[in-house]
Scaffold this motif. Structure first.
Motif, PDB file in Angstrom:
ATOM      1  N   LEU A  50     -19.006 -11.190 -55.936  1.00  0.00           N
ATOM      2  CA  LEU A  50     -20.239 -11.686 -55.317  1.00  0.00           C
ATOM      3  C   LEU A  50     -20.277 -13.216 -55.339  1.00  0.00           C
ATOM      4  O   LEU A  50     -20.665 -13.849 -54.355  1.00  0.00           O
ATOM      5  N   LEU A  51     -19.857 -13.810 -56.438  1.00  0.00           N
ATOM      6  CA  LEU A  51     -19.839 -15.275 -56.506  1.00  0.00           C
ATOM      7  C   LEU A  51     -18.878 -15.838 -55.462  1.00  0.00           C
ATOM      8  O   LEU A  51     -19.177 -16.843 -54.805  1.00  0.00           O
ATOM      9  N   LYS A  71     -18.089 -14.437 -52.631  1.00  0.00           N
ATOM     10  CA  LYS A  71     -18.695 -14.234 -51.303  1.00  0.00           C
ATOM     11  C   LYS A  71     -19.651 -15.362 -50.953  1.00  0.00           C
ATOM     12  O   LYS A  71     -19.735 -15.783 -49.792  1.00  0.00           O
ATOM     13  N   HIS A  72     -20.360 -15.871 -51.959  1.00  0.00           N
ATOM     14  CA  HIS A  72     -21.324 -16.952 -51.714  1.00  0.00           C
ATOM     15  C   HIS A  72     -20.708 -18.337 -51.972  1.00  0.00           C
ATOM     16  O   HIS A  72     -21.436 -19.328 -52.050  1.00  0.00           O
ATOM     17  N   ILE A 100     -19.397 -19.688 -54.576  1.00  0.00           N
ATOM     18  CA  ILE A 100     -19.807 -20.300 -55.849  1.00  0.00           C
ATOM     19  C   ILE A 100     -18.587 -20.345 -56.755  1.00  0.00           C
ATOM     20  O   ILE A 100     -17.985 -19.315 -57.063  1.00  0.00           O
ATOM     21  N   ILE A 116     -27.194 -20.919 -58.691  1.00  0.00           N
ATOM     22  CA  ILE A 116     -27.295 -19.564 -58.142  1.00  0.00           C
ATOM     23  C   ILE A 116     -28.755 -19.286 -57.809  1.00  0.00           C
ATOM     24  O   ILE A 116     -29.650 -19.504 -58.625  1.00  0.00           O
ATOM     25  N   SER A 117     -28.989 -18.791 -56.601  1.00  0.00           N
ATOM     26  CA  SER A 117     -30.358 -18.597 -56.129  1.00  0.00           C
ATOM     27  C   SER A 117     -30.971 -17.324 -56.714  1.00  0.00           C
ATOM     28  O   SER A 117     -30.270 -16.452 -57.240  1.00  0.00           O
ATOM     29  N   GLU A 165     -32.257 -14.954 -54.960  1.00  0.00           N
ATOM     30  CA  GLU A 165     -31.776 -13.841 -54.149  1.00  0.00           C
ATOM     31  C   GLU A 165     -30.406 -13.356 -54.642  1.00  0.00           C
ATOM     32  O   GLU A 165     -30.140 -12.137 -54.690  1.00  0.00           O
ATOM     33  N   GLN A 166     -29.549 -14.298 -54.992  1.00  0.00           N
ATOM     34  CA  GLN A 166     -28.225 -13.914 -55.483  1.00  0.00           C
ATOM     35  C   GLN A 166     -28.324 -13.229 -56.845  1.00  0.00           C
ATOM     36  O   GLN A 166     -27.574 -12.296 -57.140  1.00  0.00           O
ATOM     37  N   GLU A 197     -29.341  -9.735 -56.207  1.00  0.00           N
ATOM     38  CA  GLU A 197     -28.192  -8.998 -55.687  1.00  0.00           C
ATOM     39  C   GLU A 197     -27.274  -8.563 -56.833  1.00  0.00           C
ATOM     40  O   GLU A 197     -26.773  -7.427 -56.860  1.00  0.00           O
ATOM     41  N   LEU A 198     -27.078  -9.462 -57.807  1.00  0.00           N
ATOM     42  CA  LEU A 198     -26.262  -9.119 -58.972  1.00  0.00           C
ATOM     43  C   LEU A 198     -26.858  -7.954 -59.759  1.00  0.00           C
ATOM     44  O   LEU A 198     -26.143  -7.053 -60.211  1.00  0.00           O
ATOM     45  N   ARG A 226     -30.391 -16.776 -66.045  1.00  0.00           N
ATOM     46  CA  ARG A 226     -29.830 -17.985 -65.446  1.00  0.00           C
ATOM     47  C   ARG A 226     -30.202 -19.205 -66.287  1.00  0.00           C
ATOM     48  O   ARG A 226     -31.337 -19.333 -66.758  1.00  0.00           O
TER      49      ARG A 226
END
Length: 220
Positions: free
Chosen positions: A166-167, A169-170, A172, A198-199, A201-202, A205-206, A217
């Motif tokens: 996922l990281l 994909k964005h 990061i 990291i937002s 929204e992300q 998603e995690l 975070r």
């Protein structure tokens, strides 16, 4: 009031109080607040080594509580943080510990409210820098210098890959990552320092991935 200005306790020019005992201590408190995700209703702060011997004179007590109140290290409200916490109804207790620790400036912070609690061990390593070396019984290394996420998960195949994918994909970038577990197949903890924030929204998603239990975070 112990200090007339925040620069009496934090800053490049000072007499007596040092960045290790104030700015670093404030950073430990703020990381605890970030990981808890909200303002606690109570705090039990255990101080070791030099912290235990000098915390009142060097402002370590007001610095840690200022961090728990989400104050920046340069926030002038730090000097009144104990009063502000009391006004908010936050119960704060300090404990001077005699036990030997590997680092002279060590604090164990337990914070909580009606919905949960968190235990964290942090050390002030000098120059206003701090590291978190333990959280809820997991050993870790978290500098607090970069954005980071802590991912509590079940120790199962694919859990780590789902997070790193996922990281990626964005876009990061991971600067540092470590995984620890207390026992094979039980709960485990990923500590990931990244180059970008990291937002929300992300994070959500995690949290949807299988075997992910909790995501916290830390934002610098």
């Amino acid at each position: 009031m112990k200090y007339k200005s925040v620069f009496d306790i934090i800053g490049p020019i000072m007499i007596g109080p040092s960045s290790s005992h104030t700015a670093g201590a404030a950073r430990i408190g703020r990381v605890a607040r970030d990981l808890f995700g909200r303002e606690p209703k109570w705090a039990k702060i255990h101080l070791y080594g030099s912290f235990a011997k000098t915390y009142k004179g060097h402002g370590t007590d007001v610095a840690i509580v200022g961090g728990l109140l989400d104050f920046e290290t340069y926030d002038q409200r730090i000097s009144k943080s104990l009063d502000i916490a009391k006004e908010k109804g936050i119960k704060v207790q300090f404990y001077e510990e005699d036990a030997h620790t590997d680092h002279p400036n060590t604090a164990r912070i337990l914070i909580g409210d009606d919905d949960g609690d968190l235990e964290l061990v942090g050390i002030s390593i000098g120059g206003g820098k701090a590291e978190v070396i333990e959280m809820n019984g997991f050993e870790l290394r978290l500098s607090g210098k970069n954005p980071a996420i802590l991912v509590m998960h079940n120790d199962r195949f694919g859990a780590i890959a789902s997070v790193t994918q996922l990281l990626a994909k964005h876009e990061i970038n991971i600067g540092h990552m470590e995984v620890s577990r207390k026992e094979v197949g039980k709960e485990a903890l990923m500590v990931i320092e990244v180059d970008q924030t990291i937002s929300e929204e992300q994070l959500k998603e995690l949290e949807q991935f299988e075997h992910i239990l909790q995501v916290a975070r830390v934002v610098e």
